[in-house]
Motif scaffolding. Sequence first.
Motif, PDB file in Angstrom:
ATOM      1  N   SER A 198      35.134  34.637  36.063  1.00 54.21           N
ATOM      2  CA  SER A 198      34.505  35.801  35.357  1.00 54.21           C
ATOM      3  C   SER A 198      33.042  36.263  35.452  1.00 54.21           C
ATOM      4  CB  SER A 198      35.114  35.473  33.888  1.00 54.21           C
ATOM      5  OG  SER A 198      34.359  34.748  33.532  1.00 54.21           O
ATOM      6  N   TRP A 199      32.450  34.941  35.914  1.00 57.42           N
ATOM      7  CA  TRP A 199      30.883  35.058  36.104  1.00 57.42           C
ATOM      8  C   TRP A 199      30.770  35.892  37.443  1.00 57.42           C
ATOM      9  CZ3 TRP A 199      29.023  29.540  34.899  1.00 57.42           C
ATOM     10  CH2 TRP A 199      29.453  29.055  33.680  1.00 57.42           C
ATOM     11  N   PRO A 201      30.831  38.514  40.757  1.00 55.03           N
ATOM     12  CA  PRO A 201      30.973  40.013  41.227  1.00 55.03           C
ATOM     13  C   PRO A 201      32.518  39.981  41.457  1.00 55.03           C
ATOM     14  CG  PRO A 201      28.749  38.982  42.156  1.00 55.03           C
ATOM     15  CD  PRO A 201      29.764  38.038  41.593  1.00 55.03           C
ATOM     16  N   GLU A 202      33.072  41.208  41.685  1.00 58.60           N
ATOM     17  CA  GLU A 202      34.344  41.514  42.123  1.00 58.60           C
ATOM     18  C   GLU A 202      34.633  41.030  43.539  1.00 58.60           C
ATOM     19  OE1 GLU A 202      38.029  42.791  40.897  1.00 58.60           O
ATOM     20  OE2 GLU A 202      36.275  43.031  39.827  1.00 58.60           O
ATOM     21  N   THR A 203      33.684  41.395  44.370  1.00 60.11           N
ATOM     22  CA  THR A 203      33.961  41.015  45.854  1.00 60.11           C
ATOM     23  C   THR A 203      33.860  39.449  46.045  1.00 60.11           C
ATOM     24  OG1 THR A 203      32.678  42.703  46.624  1.00 60.11           O
ATOM     25  CG2 THR A 203      33.103  40.914  48.188  1.00 60.11           C
ATOM     26  N   ARG A 205      34.846  37.308  43.682  1.00 64.24           N
ATOM     27  CA  ARG A 205      35.814  36.878  42.879  1.00 64.24           C
ATOM     28  C   ARG A 205      37.230  36.809  43.758  1.00 64.24           C
ATOM     29  NH1 ARG A 205      36.384  40.407  37.533  1.00 64.24           N
ATOM     30  NH2 ARG A 205      34.497  39.223  37.321  1.00 64.24           N
ATOM     31  N   HIS A 206      37.370  38.019  44.499  1.00 68.29           N
ATOM     32  CA  HIS A 206      38.589  37.911  45.500  1.00 68.29           C
ATOM     33  C   HIS A 206      38.455  36.708  46.655  1.00 68.29           C
ATOM     34  CE1 HIS A 206      40.338  41.432  43.676  1.00 68.29           C
ATOM     35  NE2 HIS A 206      39.080  42.357  43.942  1.00 68.29           N
ATOM     36  N   TYR A 232      41.345  33.325  35.557  1.00 64.53           N
ATOM     37  CA  TYR A 232      42.102  34.013  36.643  1.00 64.53           C
ATOM     38  C   TYR A 232      42.689  33.091  37.277  1.00 64.53           C
ATOM     39  CZ  TYR A 232      38.940  38.005  35.677  1.00 64.53           C
ATOM     40  OH  TYR A 232      38.137  39.034  34.953  1.00 64.53           O
TER      41      TYR A 232
END
Length: 263
Positions: A198-199, A201-203, A205-206, A232
């Motif tokens: 969760s810390w 960035p979206e990119t 994270r994926h 996640y």
Amino acid sequence: MAQLDMAIAKIRWKRRTINALLIRELMQRFGHGNIGFMWLVGEPLILTAGVMIAWSFIYGEENHGVKVIPLVLTGYSMLTVWRHMVARFTHSFRHNSGLLFHRTVRPIDILIARGVLECIGTLIAFFVAYVPLRLLEYITPIDDYLVLLTAWFLMCALTFGVALTISCLTELSDTLERFVQPIMYLLLPLTGAFYMVSWLPETARHIVLLSPMVHANEMFRGGFFGAEVPTYWDVSYLALWALATNAVGWSLVRKAQDHIEIE
């Protein structure tokens, strides 16, 4: 009926063999003294405690809204299983080739015994650290033991499959052994031990969620923190990776056995 009885007898005999190998491994690693067995728990406990103290000085009580002590306790417990099992499995076949004189002992039995020892020892170390920290109210109670222990089991299964594969490959090629430790260090960011998804960035994270070890760490922390901290993870994705790595590792065992030179 006779076949069923024979199968049960083989399972019992195999269990006794693995139990004997577990005791031998304990004696070999920690000696015959009463304190020897305690080092099975003490080694990962000392590492985790040291990192908890260091991180507490660096980050204070919290990091990104997550308490540092439980963050380190959960992350390094999982990381210890990963590192120790891979290290213990490398060249296990040839280093224990003398045991293969016993008809009941197979190379895979040696690895199963070592894997069980690492998984149980590190889990005990986790709870040995957890109980006093909880009594002193440095950490909150575990939210969901079922999720936490399922994550632990799947991480151990995944690690066993990876370590088994590496062990077989290093038996087939001495050159591959040179790459094991560098690769292990390069994979550290993909273990999820040092951060929460969760810390990121979206990119990013994926990308990190492609790693099954990140799912294991997030699931373990999900069981520990509950809804208090966003996590996640996908249990089916983690289980699929555990099955796949074990399928590869077990398929290589027979080939590796053919390269063992019994001394």
